[in-house]
Design a protein around this motif. Structure first.
Motif, PDB file in Angstrom:
ATOM      1  N   THR A 107       0.846  -1.195   0.000  1.00 49.82           N
ATOM      2  CA  THR A 107       0.000   0.000   0.000  1.00 49.82           C
ATOM      3  C   THR A 107       0.881   1.244   0.000  1.00 49.82           C
ATOM      4  O   THR A 107       1.803   1.356   0.812  1.00 49.82           O
ATOM      5  CB  THR A 107      -0.917   0.021   1.234  1.00 49.82           C
ATOM      6  N   ILE A 108       0.622   2.149  -0.925  1.00 47.28           N
ATOM      7  CA  ILE A 108       1.360   3.410  -0.982  1.00 47.28           C
ATOM      8  C   ILE A 108       0.375   4.560  -0.816  1.00 47.28           C
ATOM      9  O   ILE A 108      -0.815   4.440  -1.120  1.00 47.28           O
ATOM     10  CB  ILE A 108       2.137   3.553  -2.300  1.00 47.28           C
ATOM     11  N   THR A 109       0.887   5.672  -0.331  1.00 42.17           N
ATOM     12  CA  THR A 109       0.062   6.859  -0.092  1.00 42.17           C
ATOM     13  C   THR A 109       0.460   7.953  -1.064  1.00 42.17           C
ATOM     14  O   THR A 109       1.645   8.288  -1.182  1.00 42.17           O
ATOM     15  CB  THR A 109       0.227   7.356   1.351  1.00 42.17           C
ATOM     16  N   ASP A 110      -0.506   8.507  -1.761  1.00 42.68           N
ATOM     17  CA  ASP A 110      -0.247   9.596  -2.696  1.00 42.68           C
ATOM     18  C   ASP A 110       0.142  10.851  -1.919  1.00 42.68           C
ATOM     19  O   ASP A 110      -0.558  11.260  -0.990  1.00 42.68           O
ATOM     20  CB  ASP A 110      -1.492   9.872  -3.542  1.00 42.68           C
ATOM     21  N   GLU A 111       1.279  11.444  -2.296  1.00 39.93           N
ATOM     22  CA  GLU A 111       1.779  12.598  -1.555  1.00 39.93           C
ATOM     23  C   GLU A 111       0.891  13.821  -1.715  1.00 39.93           C
ATOM     24  O   GLU A 111       0.887  14.702  -0.854  1.00 39.93           O
ATOM     25  CB  GLU A 111       3.203  12.924  -2.015  1.00 39.93           C
ATOM     26  N   VAL A 112       0.138  13.899  -2.801  1.00 42.96           N
ATOM     27  CA  VAL A 112      -0.705  15.072  -3.061  1.00 42.96           C
ATOM     28  C   VAL A 112      -2.078  14.918  -2.422  1.00 42.96           C
ATOM     29  O   VAL A 112      -2.520  15.740  -1.621  1.00 42.96           O
ATOM     30  CB  VAL A 112      -0.838  15.319  -4.575  1.00 42.96           C
TER      31      VAL A 112
END
Length: 209
Positions: A107-112
């Motif tokens: 799972t990755i989190t969008d920085e924007v």
């Protein structure tokens, strides 16, 4: 020869669905397995291709995985091997899957936007290590190849609760004895003989001859 003898002596229901590998070729580290129990994986081959499921076990003798959602085979189980709440001799037993036929899902989190999304790693590399407090050992960082800044963390192992017979963690690392020298034995004289089996301390019956 030994595999043939083993197959002849086992019931069909108890035989593994894959050939066992030699002991020297069995996976012995997380780098070889690339997955751990609790990981989410994407199935890339077979009937459930494209399904995201969970690793529930490692079959060490065949280097294969048990998945939460996988293909099954119908087998007949003798009653002495029935599990709790089982009411039939015929059951659907899960088939194992080779680690090459799954991709680890992270799972990755969008920085924007800050939204989370799942990604499946086509290939992994292991660079660097860290101390994992839950596993109580050094664990390698699991990174996505060509995007090594993305780290897929290892799943958290099940918490083992202490019982009345457990030793507190702090006591297991407490040092209670420090030897003063290795040149002489600090044990009292005769203590080794006192620890021997009483039968072994009996005199040899032919000593008088």
């Amino acid at each position: 020869m030994f595999e043939q003898l083993s197959a002849q002596s086992q019931l069909p229901a108890l035989r593994p669905d894959a050939k066992e590998v030699a002991e020297d070729d069995r996976f012995s580290s997380y780098k070889e397995w690339q997955v751990a129990v609790g990981d989410r994986v994407l199935i890339t081959k077979g009937k459930y291709r494209g399904t995201i499921t969970k690793v529930v076990g490692l079959h060490e003798s065949t280097n294969r995985l048990y998945l939460e959602h996988s293909e099954t085979r119908r087998i007949v189980v003798p009653k002495q091997f029935w599990q709790k709440n089982q009411d039939s001799h015929v059951i659907d037993y899960p088939q194992t899957v080779h680690p090459k036929d799954v991709k680890v899902v992270g799972t990755i989190t969008d920085e924007v936007s800050g939204e989370d999304s799942d990604i499946a790693a086509h290939a992994l590399v292991f660079k660097g290590e860290y101390w994992d407090e839950d596993y109580k050992k050094m664990m390698p960082y699991r990174r996505i190849r060509y995007n090594e800044h993305i780290i897929i963390p290892w799943p958290r192992p099940d918490i083992v609760e202490d019982d009345a017979f457990s030793t507190p963690e702090l006591h297991t690392v407490e040092r209670t004895y420090t030897p003063m020298t290795i040149a002489s034995n600090e044990m009292p004289e005769g203590v080794i003989q006192s620890l021997r089996d009483p039968i072994a301390k009996r005199p040899y019956k032919w000593e008088s001859f």
